[in-house]
Structures are given as C-alpha cells and as structure tokens.
Design an enzyme around this catalytic site. Structure first.
Site, short mmCIF file in Angstrom:
data_model
loop_
_atom_site.label_atom_id
_atom_site.label_comp_id
_atom_site.label_asym_id
_atom_site.label_seq_id
_atom_site.Cartn_x
_atom_site.Cartn_y
_atom_site.Cartn_z
N SER A 1 1.77 8.31 2.13
CA SER A 1 1.05 7.07 2.45
C SER A 1 1.22 6.67 3.90
O SER A 1 2.32 6.68 4.46
CB SER A 1 1.57 5.92 1.57
OG SER A 1 1.35 6.18 0.20
N ILE A 2 0.10 6.28 4.52
CA ILE A 2 0.16 5.77 5.89
C ILE A 2 1.06 4.54 5.95
O ILE A 2 1.81 4.35 6.91
CB ILE A 2 -1.26 5.45 6.40
CG1 ILE A 2 -2.01 6.76 6.72
CG2 ILE A 2 -1.21 4.56 7.63
CD1 ILE A 2 -3.44 6.58 7.13
N ASP B 1 -0.83 -6.99 -7.99
CA ASP B 1 -2.23 -6.65 -8.18
C ASP B 1 -3.02 -7.67 -7.36
O ASP B 1 -3.08 -8.85 -7.71
CB ASP B 1 -2.60 -6.75 -9.67
CG ASP B 1 -4.06 -6.45 -9.94
OD1 ASP B 1 -4.87 -6.45 -8.99
OD2 ASP B 1 -4.41 -6.22 -11.12
N VAL B 2 -3.62 -7.23 -6.25
CA VAL B 2 -4.24 -8.17 -5.32
C VAL B 2 -5.48 -8.85 -5.90
O VAL B 2 -6.02 -9.77 -5.30
CB VAL B 2 -4.59 -7.49 -3.98
CG1 VAL B 2 -3.33 -7.08 -3.25
CG2 VAL B 2 -5.53 -6.31 -4.19
N LYS C 1 -14.99 -1.53 4.21
CA LYS C 1 -14.31 -1.47 5.51
C LYS C 1 -15.05 -2.30 6.56
O LYS C 1 -14.42 -2.91 7.43
CB LYS C 1 -14.18 -0.01 5.97
CG LYS C 1 -13.24 0.83 5.13
CD LYS C 1 -11.82 0.28 5.11
CE LYS C 1 -10.86 1.21 4.39
NZ LYS C 1 -9.49 0.65 4.29
N TYR D 1 -18.86 8.31 1.34
CA TYR D 1 -17.88 7.22 1.42
C TYR D 1 -18.44 5.95 0.79
O TYR D 1 -17.69 5.10 0.31
CB TYR D 1 -17.50 6.99 2.88
CG TYR D 1 -16.12 6.40 3.08
CD1 TYR D 1 -14.98 7.12 2.73
CD2 TYR D 1 -15.96 5.13 3.63
CE1 TYR D 1 -13.73 6.58 2.91
CE2 TYR D 1 -14.70 4.59 3.83
CZ TYR D 1 -13.59 5.32 3.47
OH TYR D 1 -12.35 4.78 3.64
N GLY E 1 0.76 -1.24 0.00
CA GLY E 1 0.00 0.00 0.00
C GLY E 1 0.79 1.29 0.00
O GLY E 1 0.20 2.37 0.06
N ALA F 1 -11.84 1.87 -4.71
CA ALA F 1 -13.17 1.82 -5.31
C ALA F 1 -13.15 2.78 -6.50
O ALA F 1 -12.48 3.82 -6.43
CB ALA F 1 -14.25 2.22 -4.32
#
Length: 258
Positions: free
Chosen positions: A21-22, A66-67, A165, A158, A15, A97
């Site tokens: 990025s976190i 690519d998951v 999530k 969202y 990620g 998304a």
C-alpha cells in the site's frame, strides 16, 4: 542538508491494506521523521492484514473505519481525543468502486449505485474525515489525498474511478480555500501506477506500467517510496506555503502529449 523532523507531531493514516500500500510507504516516511501515528482499516476482514505491517511504527491506535458510516468516522476521532487533543496530519488514501464498474464500456457499465459508491468512498470521505480532523488541528496542519492522472485525461477502463478522482481534486481545492485561515493545508498527490492491491483491480494496469518507461521523460516507472517522499514533503514545514495543489509523482509522464 535539511532534515525533516516531525517529532512531537501526531497523524492519522487511512488506506493501509498490505505491505504494498502507498499509504504504508507514506506512514513509514512519517514515522522515520519522528511522527506518531494512528491507523484505520475499512472492515474487519482487513484488520489482521494491517496489524501485520504496522508494528514497526509503534502505532498509537488502530481503528475500524468504514468511511460510508458517519458515526464510525466520528468514533475514530472520539477515540483519538481520549489520548490527544491535537493532531497535525491526515493521510487520505481511500478509494473504491465495484469491480464491475471498471474495465468495460463507461456508458454501458456505469450504474447509478456504482457511481454513488465510488464518489462516496473515494471523494466524499475526504470531506467527512476532514470535518472531524480539522478541529483537532489546533496548531495548523497538513492533509493529503491520493489522486491519479485519470482525473484529467481519459484512461480507458478506469471509468467511474476517474470521475471520483476529478471530484476529489476539486474537494482538495475547496478544503484548502476554506481551511487556510486556520493554517491547515490540503494537497493531493497524483502518482503514476504502482503495483498495489487496488491497482491490480483495474483492467489494463499492466499495460500502463509498460507504457510509462517508454513515454515518461525519466524513462521509468515510479516507486511507492518516491510517493512517500513527496508526501513527507507536503506534510512537513518544508511545504508551508503550498496548499490546494495536486503534485504529480509520475516520472514526468503527464507532461508528454505524444
């Protein structure tokens, strides 16, 4: 003072997209504690961006993943096994998304394909990655995934990502239950809004960041570094009895009703 020492440990971080990025902040905390890290990127267009921000951590390897492609997920761990037969950590920070699914009417804008894509990339991928990672966690291990308060309450706009999530958090619980016998812990972090690339794609994120200091008990927004600190705790022996949890790192925002 307790110092977290992760020397001799190996982890995989997914990620990372850019310096905001976190996942990158989490990786830095792990690296500072001594852990050696592998990284993935989602597609060839992101490779250079990731390469620019991870050299400081002397990565063990960087792989395209690519998951949505099971053979590519398996291939990442096949490559890791060439160097290490044991890993200790998996950081799942993958979510997506289609843009048109976000920001509009939930009932009118949510398409079947958009729904399936969001759930596949953002939720199912934790199962897919864990399926490959768990057999390498021979000495036990710790897995974390990134969530958001929209899993539990309505955040207008969202939309389908909130559903994803919610699914992710339940997946965390099921994985924690099933893998506990192998001393593998699975937890989540529900972070407040942080100025990341993915956050900018969500309509209203600026308003969210303005609201948090007004409503949160600590009277401020959070930082990506604070998320990294929480992740370091959950991925270290200091949290050895914690699994199946979703930890809020949001300055207390989630506890306030009005």
């Amino acid at each position: 003072m307790y110092t977290i020492d992760l020397k001799g440990k190996v982890g995989l971080v997914t990620g990372v997209v850019n310096k905001y990025s976190i996942a990158l902040h989490i990786a830095r905390k792990l690296h500072q504690a001594g852990m050696e890290l592998y990284f993935t990127y989602a597609n060839p267009d992101l490779k250079e961006r990731v390469e620019e921000v991870i050299p400081e951590m002397n990565p063990l390897g960087l792989f395209e993943c690519d998951v949505q492609k099971e053979d590519m997920v398996k291939g990442v761990f096949d490559e890791i096994k060439k160097k290490h037969d044991t890993i200790h950590t998996l950081v799942h920070s993958v979510a997506f998304a289609p843009r048109e699914e976000l920001g509009g009417s939930f009932v009118e804008s949510t398409t079947r394909q958009g729904f399936l894509t969001a759930l596949d990339v953002s939720s199912y991928s934790l199962i897919s990655l864990t399926r490959q990672a768990a057999p390498l966690m021979k000495d036990g291990g710790s897995i974390i995934a990134m969530s958001y308060i929209a899993s539990q309450v309505v955040i207008p706009g969202y939309n389908v990502m909130a559903i994803a999530k919610s699914a992710l958090e339940n997946i965390i619980r099921y994985l924690a239950y099933e893998l506990g016998k192998n001393n593998i812990r699975v937890n989540g972090i529900s972070a407040g809004p942080v100025n990341t690339l993915s956050a900018r794609g969500i309509k209203g994120v600026t308003t969210m960041m303005q609201m948090y200091p007004q409503k949160a008990p600590l009277g401020r927004n959070i930082t990506a570094d604070e998320v990294g600190d929480a992740a370091l705790f959950l991925l270290s022996p200091m949290s050895s009895a914690i699994t199946g949890e979703v930890m809020f790192v949001d300055a207390g925002y989630h506890i306030v009703g009005m």
